[in-house]
Design an enzyme around this catalytic site. Structure first.
Site, mmCIF file in Angstrom:
data_model
loop_
_atom_site.group_PDB
_atom_site.id
_atom_site.type_symbol
_atom_site.label_atom_id
_atom_site.label_comp_id
_atom_site.label_asym_id
_atom_site.label_seq_id
_atom_site.Cartn_x
_atom_site.Cartn_y
_atom_site.Cartn_z
ATOM 1 N N ASN A 58 -13.278 -5.007 1.983
ATOM 2 C CA ASN A 58 -14.392 -5.914 1.694
ATOM 3 C C ASN A 58 -15.180 -5.472 0.461
ATOM 4 O O ASN A 58 -15.859 -6.290 -0.167
ATOM 5 C CB ASN A 58 -15.294 -6.049 2.924
ATOM 6 N N GLU A 73 -5.820 -6.230 3.797
ATOM 7 C CA GLU A 73 -5.704 -7.426 2.953
ATOM 8 C C GLU A 73 -6.711 -7.392 1.806
ATOM 9 O O GLU A 73 -7.203 -8.412 1.338
ATOM 10 C CB GLU A 73 -5.896 -8.717 3.781
ATOM 11 N N HIS A 86 -23.138 -6.411 26.913
ATOM 12 C CA HIS A 86 -22.489 -6.006 28.167
ATOM 13 C C HIS A 86 -23.015 -4.663 28.667
ATOM 14 O O HIS A 86 -22.674 -4.243 29.782
ATOM 15 C CB HIS A 86 -20.972 -5.910 27.983
ATOM 16 N N GLN A 88 -35.567 -13.478 26.499
ATOM 17 C CA GLN A 88 -35.628 -14.205 25.226
ATOM 18 C C GLN A 88 -34.937 -13.455 24.093
ATOM 19 O O GLN A 88 -34.273 -14.068 23.242
ATOM 20 C CB GLN A 88 -37.085 -14.477 24.846
ATOM 21 N N PRO A 132 0.538 5.869 -0.214
ATOM 22 C CA PRO A 132 -0.398 6.962 0.074
ATOM 23 C C PRO A 132 -1.418 7.188 -1.036
ATOM 24 O O PRO A 132 -2.573 7.538 -0.773
ATOM 25 C CB PRO A 132 0.525 8.176 0.233
ATOM 26 N N SER A 144 -2.133 4.781 -3.520
ATOM 27 C CA SER A 144 -2.648 3.531 -4.107
ATOM 28 C C SER A 144 -2.952 2.536 -3.001
ATOM 29 O O SER A 144 -2.062 1.912 -2.451
ATOM 30 C CB SER A 144 -1.632 2.930 -5.092
ATOM 31 N N THR A 203 0.822 -1.210 0.000
ATOM 32 C CA THR A 203 0.000 0.000 0.000
ATOM 33 C C THR A 203 0.857 1.261 0.000
ATOM 34 O O THR A 203 1.878 1.335 0.680
ATOM 35 C CB THR A 203 -0.920 0.008 1.229
ATOM 36 N N ARG A 248 -16.870 -10.326 -10.285
ATOM 37 C CA ARG A 248 -16.154 -10.546 -11.547
ATOM 38 C C ARG A 248 -16.096 -12.022 -11.889
ATOM 39 O O ARG A 248 -16.272 -12.411 -13.045
ATOM 40 C CB ARG A 248 -14.750 -9.954 -11.443
#
Length: 407
Positions: free
Chosen positions: A393, A390, A365, A305, A155, A157, A153, A402
């Site tokens: 998403n 990575e 919580h 429930q 700045p 791209s 990676t 694709r």
């Protein structure tokens, strides 16, 4: 801190899932595994419970890069899990690797995520390096005497990785690098940098892969970034200013770098999805524990429930995500044609679902979940970035679409 006791309970239950009723058995991470896989899963869970979970909050708060703890993990074979044994690796499969990272992530997701990136880098050198390169770099990386960083990676791209601008001009037996990389995990603290750079024309075919060592003249680092999570691993820009690198440090041929980077990321996507599974599993167990002990309106929250159904949905999504990740890991190990798209599907589904699980566990919580005394908030912060790195998403969706629509 209050959360540490709860986390130790959750970790102990992971080590003996069959001894608890209901949720512990239905989300048992050892289901369907071979006896050998159950053994190293137990080793990883035990290490996570004893060596990582007790320090997880401190590493986060003080931004400690736990080098010695990771070296202890390397003594168990976790520094080069899917690297060949002749250079110090464990030689395990992609499924084995997923099982181990899921287990370790229950103790500290941030640290495990860095270890997964380190493993990816060592695999790239082991797979695409020549014999001299493999034996020069891999043994000290597998032992975690030295640590590695993945540098793709920039700045300008991120998702459009093939447009990277860092240049490597050939001058005799060397390349002269100029440019910079952004958001590099371990940057400045690690020893070996696997760098994608432009040796040719525009586009992916002009990219090559070079291995740089810390201390190389012209190699420097930006400030340490302040992050929402992943605080047990430093993140910095990596900067190249007339940085001279021997041609002998190039992995593969000129122009092969983008392919090498993408093949590394196929496994990296499985690895980071596996880290999300561990965080989600720990969060489900923490939520179950909280619903059992916390009382409101004169009875345990577990009697409500709505919350019971929510917990059931969390467990169901966790198991579905785990199955998808393990299926993709098998496909990658077998070299199947659909492996890359299955890795993208698994990364997309698991990181989205596991973040939702951790976030719902925090909600269960109540106000306590928003306090740093409780571990669930750290799992939420640490896995949020898994939906971004990575390959975002959104890019995972592009890859899947694709594949579906190609003629």
């Amino acid at each position: 801190m209050a959360w540490r006791g709860a986390l130790r309970v959750a970790a102990a239950r992971l080590l003996r899932p069959g001894r608890r009723r209901g949720i512990a058995s239905c989300v048992d991470p050892s289901a369907g595994l071979t006896e050998e896989q159950k053994e190293f899963q137990k080793v990883a869970l035990d290490f996570a419970a004893k060596e990582m979970a007790p320090h997880m909050a401190e590493w986060d708060e003080k931004e400690i890069f736990p080098v010695e703890t990771m070296r202890k993990a390397a003594q168990l074979g976790f520094g080069g899990i899917y690297v060949k044994p002749d250079v110090g690796g464990s030689g395990l499969s992609r499924l084995d690797t997923s099982i181990i990272f899921e287990a370790l992530s229950t103790g500290c997701t941030s640290t495990t995520a860095y270890m997964s990136i380190h493993n990816m880098c060592v695999w790239m050198i082991d797979t695409f390096g020549n014999e001299e390169q493999r034996h020069r770099f891999c043994p000290s990386l597998c032992s975690m005497e030295k640590f590695a960083s993945y540098c793709l990676t920039e700045p300008g791209s991120g998702s459009d990785a093939a447009s990277l601008l860092t240049s490597a001009q050939r001058k005799g037996d060397t390349y002269v690098l100029n440019g910079s990389k952004a958001f590099i995990s371990g940057g400045g603290d690690t020893d070996v940098y696997v760098v994608m750079c432009r040796t040719g024309g525009p586009g992916p075919k002009g990219i090559s892969c070079l291995v740089l060592e810390k201390g190389t003249p012209g190699l420097s680092f930006g400030k340490k970034e302040k992050k929402v999570g992943w605080n047990s691993q430093p993140t910095r820009a990596v900067i190249f200013e007339d940085c001279v690198v021997p041609v002998g440090n190039r992995l593969g041929a000129e122009g092969q770098g983008f392919s090498i980077a993408m093949k590394g990321l196929n496994g990296g996507r499985i690895n980071i999805a596996s880290c999300s599974l561990g965080a989600a599993h720990a969060s489900v167990l923490l939520a179950q524990e909280h619903l059992t002990v916390r009382k409101q309106f004169g009875e345990p929250l577990a009697n409500n429930q709505y919350l019971r159904f929510g917990l059931a949905e969390m467990a169901t999504r966790l198991v579905a995500a785990r199955l998808m990740v393990r299926n993709a890991a098998r496909a990658l190990q077998e070299g199947r044609e659909d492996a890359a798209v299955l890795c993208s599907m698994a990364k997309l589904f698991a990181t989205d679902e596991c973040f939702a699980i951790c976030n719902q566990a925090l909600q269960m919580h109540g106000g306590y979940g928003y306090l740093k005394d409780y571990a669930v908030q750290q799992f939420v912060r640490d896995i949020r970035v898994h939906q971004i790195l990575e390959g975002t998403n959104e890019v995972m969706r592009m890859i899947v679409a694709r594949n579906l629509l190609q003629g």
